[in-house]
Scaffold this motif. Structure first.
Motif, short mmCIF file in Angstrom:
data_model
loop_
_atom_site.label_atom_id
_atom_site.label_comp_id
_atom_site.label_asym_id
_atom_site.label_seq_id
_atom_site.Cartn_x
_atom_site.Cartn_y
_atom_site.Cartn_z
N ASP A 220 -3.28 -100.43 53.40
CA ASP A 220 -2.73 -100.93 51.94
C ASP A 220 -4.21 -101.43 50.98
O ASP A 220 -3.89 -101.26 49.98
N SER A 221 -4.93 -102.04 51.98
CA SER A 221 -6.09 -102.74 51.00
C SER A 221 -7.35 -101.90 50.95
O SER A 221 -8.54 -102.30 50.59
N THR A 222 -7.40 -100.67 51.10
CA THR A 222 -8.35 -99.64 50.83
C THR A 222 -8.13 -98.89 49.56
O THR A 222 -6.96 -98.51 49.52
N PRO A 223 -9.21 -98.37 49.07
CA PRO A 223 -8.71 -97.72 47.78
C PRO A 223 -7.80 -96.50 47.92
O PRO A 223 -7.11 -96.21 46.94
N THR A 224 -8.10 -95.62 48.92
CA THR A 224 -7.24 -94.40 49.32
C THR A 224 -6.21 -94.25 50.30
O THR A 224 -5.54 -93.54 50.51
N GLU A 325 -8.75 -95.50 42.78
CA GLU A 325 -10.20 -96.12 42.98
C GLU A 325 -11.17 -95.39 43.58
O GLU A 325 -11.54 -95.68 44.88
N THR A 326 -11.25 -93.85 43.38
CA THR A 326 -12.06 -93.02 44.09
C THR A 326 -12.72 -92.04 43.22
O THR A 326 -12.23 -91.95 42.14
N ASN A 327 -13.90 -91.45 43.50
CA ASN A 327 -14.55 -90.35 42.95
C ASN A 327 -13.46 -89.00 42.75
O ASN A 327 -12.64 -88.94 43.64
N PRO A 328 -13.45 -88.59 41.66
CA PRO A 328 -12.59 -87.30 41.68
C PRO A 328 -12.83 -86.43 42.58
O PRO A 328 -14.02 -85.90 42.93
N THR A 393 -15.96 -83.68 46.56
CA THR A 393 -15.81 -84.62 45.49
C THR A 393 -16.55 -83.86 44.26
O THR A 393 -17.77 -83.03 44.46
N THR A 496 -10.02 -90.44 39.17
CA THR A 496 -10.38 -91.70 38.93
C THR A 496 -9.70 -92.62 38.17
O THR A 496 -9.55 -92.39 36.90
N LYS A 497 -9.12 -93.53 38.75
CA LYS A 497 -8.41 -94.77 38.07
C LYS A 497 -9.59 -96.15 38.12
O LYS A 497 -9.91 -96.41 39.04
N THR A 500 -7.25 -101.98 38.50
CA THR A 500 -5.95 -101.96 37.88
C THR A 500 -5.97 -103.33 36.96
O THR A 500 -4.99 -103.66 36.29
N GLN A 501 -6.83 -104.13 36.99
CA GLN A 501 -6.91 -105.36 36.08
C GLN A 501 -7.04 -104.35 34.87
O GLN A 501 -7.92 -103.90 34.25
N SER A 525 -18.86 -93.66 31.61
CA SER A 525 -19.76 -94.00 32.40
C SER A 525 -20.80 -93.01 33.11
O SER A 525 -21.86 -93.42 33.93
#
Lengths: 573, 495
Positions: A220-224, A325-328, A393, A496-497, A500-501, A525
């Motif tokens: 749950d608490s990892t990006p992917t 939240e990861t590289n494309p 990637t 890439t997202k 979430t803030q 970026s």
């Protein structure tokens, strides 16, 4: 093709020197032991494997195999309690209370389905009865705590200088292991036979919470983590591989101690277990100890049944598009073969041909085409099925779709052309050297023997290297054609997202605009200061030409470029 | 199976014994034969080349493999101003960028065909350089030749440098994605302050400013024999191996210049509660602690045992027992009293728990820190901890490779020669009083820095069933300080 023959004739010479000669010892109750004494430091790597994993679960009890692994550390009739009888009484009462708490929870879940309850955990929705039950449950736990000798098995092993006590659960097996000083083999036999004979699943519900924390930690608490779970669930249609070992959250919260007990009776009978010792011991002494302790276990006349549900043939390509939240990147999976299948060696080599600094993916996608910054491939054979996966990637400025296309092009090369002789020999050499490297650590060897045994027999540790060396260029081409078909794959595309803030600058834009701006920000970026300056110059003009309703969006974009430029220039050290 | 051999008669008899016989009711009643174990002596493995380079050798002919491990006196603390990441890139590119006689691709191909693994690295937070080679014994001369070519004449191909930069820059973007990476970064800032070498971060600007010439210059500066140490184990002849090393190292020019020492921090951490908001996770990550001690401290053995009992040794330690087994609040909970080699290390404890229960778990840990100061630990706890540390020693020296690698690390970090000879005696000497004394002297629950990373709203809200626990309470009336996330590429923190 002549050289191939010569090479094949040479290879067995290199390999024959390092067969792993294991002595098998089978007790009357069906429990098998693999014994491999070797010289070295005064230690023995000890382990055993139960032929059971998440593939043997069903909806409602997903995650039980793994939860159960945790429970095997909670003690027995002797270990872990000061008073077995009193402890049993409390456990029985706890189970009773838990049943009634479950009934209350089911009522909450019913109301949740109707939308009357928005948070199942919020105490304000609990009935008075529910709260009373919880309070009584807590009271009883406190009483039980007084009887519990905390983690006693750990303490006994630790005091004896045994190290690395742990266990692991996979889709197909559950393994328990430790290193003991060579004079403490009998301690291992005592503790392990005891927990196989008389386990008590104490602290069941707090341990269930621990496992839930493990799920939060790993998934749950990892990006992917959640996306990988979803992709896996999409890939398998019928097969129980479609849930992960950790299980679904709702099941983790609902599994009962009774279900765990039932599960133990079927899956942890000696005839479903294999143990292994590697290290400093004498075969005869070990056999005497093994026989004395493990013969006490009772065979289950009902043999554990193989999994019935087979994966169905896939008819159409499946795709998952994710913003995370990861590289494309792109991940592709093809249904392939189970562990030990005759096509597996060729598929394993196919993976090796693609991987590494001299592999085809690195050379082509990363160095030549420069569409990716990393890429890999590999065959994963499970007990009842398997898959071949490729991933890459995207390099900044390129898209996951470009990487995907490039990966397919590499696959097609294997279909269209034979792999070169030297190239094939190179990866075979690596596998051959790996056959020595894997023998260096006793612990690792014990682990491999058990895993091999859980799949298709420990002998595979000696057999599969030969099969690898026998693979031909024709084999590689044949399996590439057979398994790498469009309708046989699932594809996950990740974009890439940003965090979430929600960026306060996006307030006031509609969803579509937000999406565009986010994408724009992602692009920024990657840009250099000079590019940003050029961009800024163009903005004035664009703003005046743009339709009225787009002006807000352009303003936001411009501000982003300015901020980014400031950050870049300020960031120079 | 008519002919019964001597062996199977024994087995037959054994199997006829009633199974329950000779099984004590509790494992404490088991008797074990004594194990007579002496750790290997460092001096017996230690050799010196003509130019003074230290080499640890251990022959082991059980497998046809050779392992070479190397330490190089260098580290990322030597990154020049504005070029953070340079040493890391340099060491990486030594391996990736080819050698004098071979292009990057040829070098890779040659090694791959020989199935030889060669590496070179300097971590961005590491105070050492490492290099290693693992290969089949039959290829010893060939691979050693390539290995030393890499060490001495790396080619640093521009194309590979550009690729590496692109990979690093892409990964910079992902620095705020994981609570684990946010935690280690922000924790280090709270302990060491901004501007220390470990808290200076790689940025886009620092990476972009690095040139091939920079790499060449840094390589020349540090990669010379007087900065080298070796540990070699496996299937070789020691005498021949020493000759081979002499051959590669004897004509290597070396100005003998001394490598600057690892800098020492000059920062006093500010106690208090700190938080970093990461909304999209349901599990908070919490760490608490304060500065500790430098390695070689006279109380090191007592402190290590004390920390084992507190939270350092898994399930037998108090923090795990309470946070995990009793309450089910975390999968992993721990404490660590780290002795750094070059300056004061850090004492810390931590866990990951669902957001609402973070405060409760933190409270339990603080309670345990106070308890180990207030009450002496039980004899049984100390006995367990001591016994383990003593009995597990052979595992550190499991095989030839482990032996020489341990000694190599000891040599590099300047551990006393007799360290392992007196190790078990030093542990045995520790008393119950020592444990309490060091807990009182070196743990400071009144000076804790507490850092939580996760969904701040949920963490602050706590568990509605347990309102007695909260971070507000832990902060003791002081303000909870929010740490913003920096821009991951420039590492500029919003004001």
């Amino acid at each position: 093709m002549k050289n191939f023959l010569i090479i094949l004739l040479l290879i067995p010479l290199l390999l024959s020197a390092q067969e792993v000669k294991v002595e098998e010892y089978v007790l009357d109750n069906g429990m098998k032991f693999l014994l491999y004494p070797r010289e070295g430091s005064p230690n023995i790597a000890c382990g055993w494997v139960a032929r059971v994993g998440s593939v043997n679960e069903r909806p409602g009890i997903t995650g039980l195999s793994h939860l159960f692994e945790h429970m095997m550390f909670k003690g027995t009739h002797v270990i872990g309690t000061k008073d077995y009888k009193k402890d049993q009484e409390i456990i029985a009462r706890l189970d009773e209370l838990k049943d009634r708490i479950f009934a209350e929870e089911r009522e909450l879940q019913r109301r949740f389905r109707l939308g009357e309850v928005d948070d199942l955990k919020d105490p304000k929705y609990r009935s008075k009865r529910h709260n009373e039950l919880l309070a009584e449950f807590d009271e009883l736990l406190k009483k039980q705590k007084e009887l519990i000798v905390k983690d006693e098995m750990d303490r006994i092993y630790t005091r004896a200088g045994a190290s690395g006590l742990n266990a692991g659960t996979s889709e197909d097996w559950t393994i328990y292991f430790i290193n003991v000083p060579s004079n403490k083999l009998e301690l291992w036999a005592w503790l392990e036979s005891d927990r196989l004979m008389n386990p008590v699943f104490r602290e069941f519900y707090s341990e269930r919470d621990v496992v839930h924390e493990e799920r939060r930690l790993r998934v749950d608490s990892t990006p992917t983590g959640r996306f990988e779970e979803e992709f896996n669930a999409m890939f398998w249609t019928a097969s129980p591989y479609n849930w992960q070992v950790i299980g679904w959250p709702s099941d983790l919260e609902a599994i009962t101690r009774r279900e765990a007990k039932e599960y133990f009776g079927i899956n942890y009978a000696p005839n479903n277990i294999v143990a292994c010792l590697v290290g400093d011991f004498k075969i005869n002494e070990a056999k005497e100890i093994i026989n004395r302790y493990f013969s006490r276990l009772k065979r289950n006349p009902v043999e554990a049944e193989p999994v019935r549900t087979r994966e169905v043939e896939q008819l159409a390509e499946k795709r998952m598009i994710a913003w995370a939240e990861t590289n494309p990147k792109v991940v592709i999976r093809y249904h392939s073969v189970a562990d030990g299948h005759r096509d597996e060696p060729a598929l394993l080599l196919l993976g090796s041909l693609m991987n590494g600094r001299t592999g085809r993916l690195y050379k082509s996608l990363i160095l030549e085409q420069e569409v990716a910054n990393s890429a890999s491939a590999g065959q994963y054979g499970l007990k009842y099925a398997g898959y071949f996966t490729l991933s890459g990637t995207a390099k900044p400025g390129h898209t996951p779709e470009e990487v995907e296309k490039a990966l397919y092009a590499e696959i097609n090369k294997f279909k269209d052309e034979f792999v070169g002789e030297r190239e094939l020999q190179k990866v075979k050499n690596q596998w051959a050297a790996g056959n020595f490297r894997r023998l260096e650590s006793s612990f690792y060897l014990m682990f491999q023997l058990l895993i091999n045994e859980a799949y298709n027999g420990w002998e595979q540790i000696n057999e599969s290297p030969k099969k690898i060396q026998a693979v031909t260029a024709e084999d590689i081409q044949r399996v590439a054609k057979k398994y790498f078909k469009k309708e046989n794959r699932a594809v996950a595309v990740y974009y890439t997202k940003e965090g979430t803030q929600e960026d306060p600058m996006l307030a006031g834009l509609d969803e579509e605009e937000k999406q565009q701006v986010r994408q724009f920000k992602g692009m920024l970026s990657q840009a250099r200061a000079e590019q940003l300056k050029k961009m800024l110059a163009g903005f004035e003009q664009r703003a005046s030409n743009a339709p009225e309703e787009k002006k807000d969006m352009i303003k936001v974009m411009k501000k982003m470029v300015e901020d980014r430029l400031k950050a870049l220039e300020g960031g120079k050290q | 199976m008519r002919r019964i051999t001597g062996l199977s008669i024994v087995l037959l008899l054994v199997s006829l014994l009633p199974a329950q016989q000779n099984i004590p009711a509790h494992p404490d009643e088991l008797q074990f034969r004594k194990l007579d174990y002496q750790p290997p002596k460092r001096t017996e493995y230690r050799h010196e080349l003509k130019n003074g380079v230290i080499v640890y050798l251990a022959e082991d002919h059980s497998l046809p493999l050779v392992n070479v491990e190397m330490r190089i006196r260098t580290g990322s603390y030597l990154d020049p101003e504005g070029k953070r990441g340079l040493l890391n890139m340099m060491a990486n590119q030594m391996r990736a960028g080819g050698i004098k006689g071979m292009s990057a691709e040829e070098f890779d191909e040659e090694l791959a065909f020989l199935a030889a693994n060669i590496s070179s690295s300097i971590g961005n937070f590491s105070s050492t350089g490492t290099a290693s080679a693992n290969f089949l014994a039959k290829d010893t001369e060939k691979v050693m030749e390539l290995f030393f070519e890499m060490l001495r004449f790396p080619r640093f191909e521009q194309e590979r440098i550009d690729l590496f930069k692109s990979q690093v820059l892409q990964n910079l973007e992902r620095r705020n994605d994981r609570t684990s990476s946010i935690m280690s970064r922000e924790w280090d800032r709270l302990m060491r302050g901004d501007g220390f070498w470990t808290t200076k971060q790689v940025t886009r600007a620092s990476i972009e400013s690095i040139t091939r010439e920079n790499l060449i210059a840094q390589h020349e500066k540090y990669y010379r024999p007087s900065n080298f140490m070796f540990a070699i184990s496996g299937d070789f002849d020691s005498e021949k191996m020493m000759k081979l090393l002499e051959k590669y190292l004897s004509d290597w020019p070396d100005n003998g210049e001394k490598v600057p020492e690892v800098p020492k921090p000059d920062f006093v951490p500010q106690p208090g509660v700190y938080m970093v908001n990461k909304e999209d996770v349901n599990q908070g990550r919490v760490r608490l602690g304060h500065l500790g001690l430098k390695r070689g401290h006279p109380d090191e053995f007592a402190i290590n045992l004390m920390n084992d009992i507190l939270g350092g040794s898994g399930f037998t330690s108090r923090i795990v027992s309470r946070v995990r087994s009793d309450e089910g609040l975390a999968y992993s909970a721990w404490s660590r009293f780290a002795f750094s080699v070059y300056y004061e290390g850090v004492f810390s404890a931590g866990f990951q728990s669902k957001s609402p229960s973070c405060a409760q778990a933190a409270d339990i840990i603080i309670e345990e820190i106070k308890r180990i100061q207030k009450e002496p630990v039980s004899e049984e706890e100390l006995e367990t901890s001591k016994n383990y540390a003593i009995e597990v020693l052979p595992r550190y020296f499991e095989n030839a490779r482990a032996i020489v690698n341990q000694f190599l690390s000891d040599e590099y970090t300047g551990r006393p020669m007799e360290y392992w000879d007196t190790y078990r005696e030093n542990l045995r000497k520790v008393t119950l009083q020592d444990i309490q004394r060091v807990a009182q002297k070196y743990l400071h629950p009144d000076r804790l820095v507490i850092l939580a990373v996760g969904n701040v709203n949920d963490i602050l809200a706590g568990n509605p069933d347990k309102p007695e626990y909260s971070f507000k309470k832990l902060a003791g009336g002081a303000e909870i300080k929010m740490i913003p996330l920096p821009d991951p590429v420039t590492m500029i923190y919003p004001q």
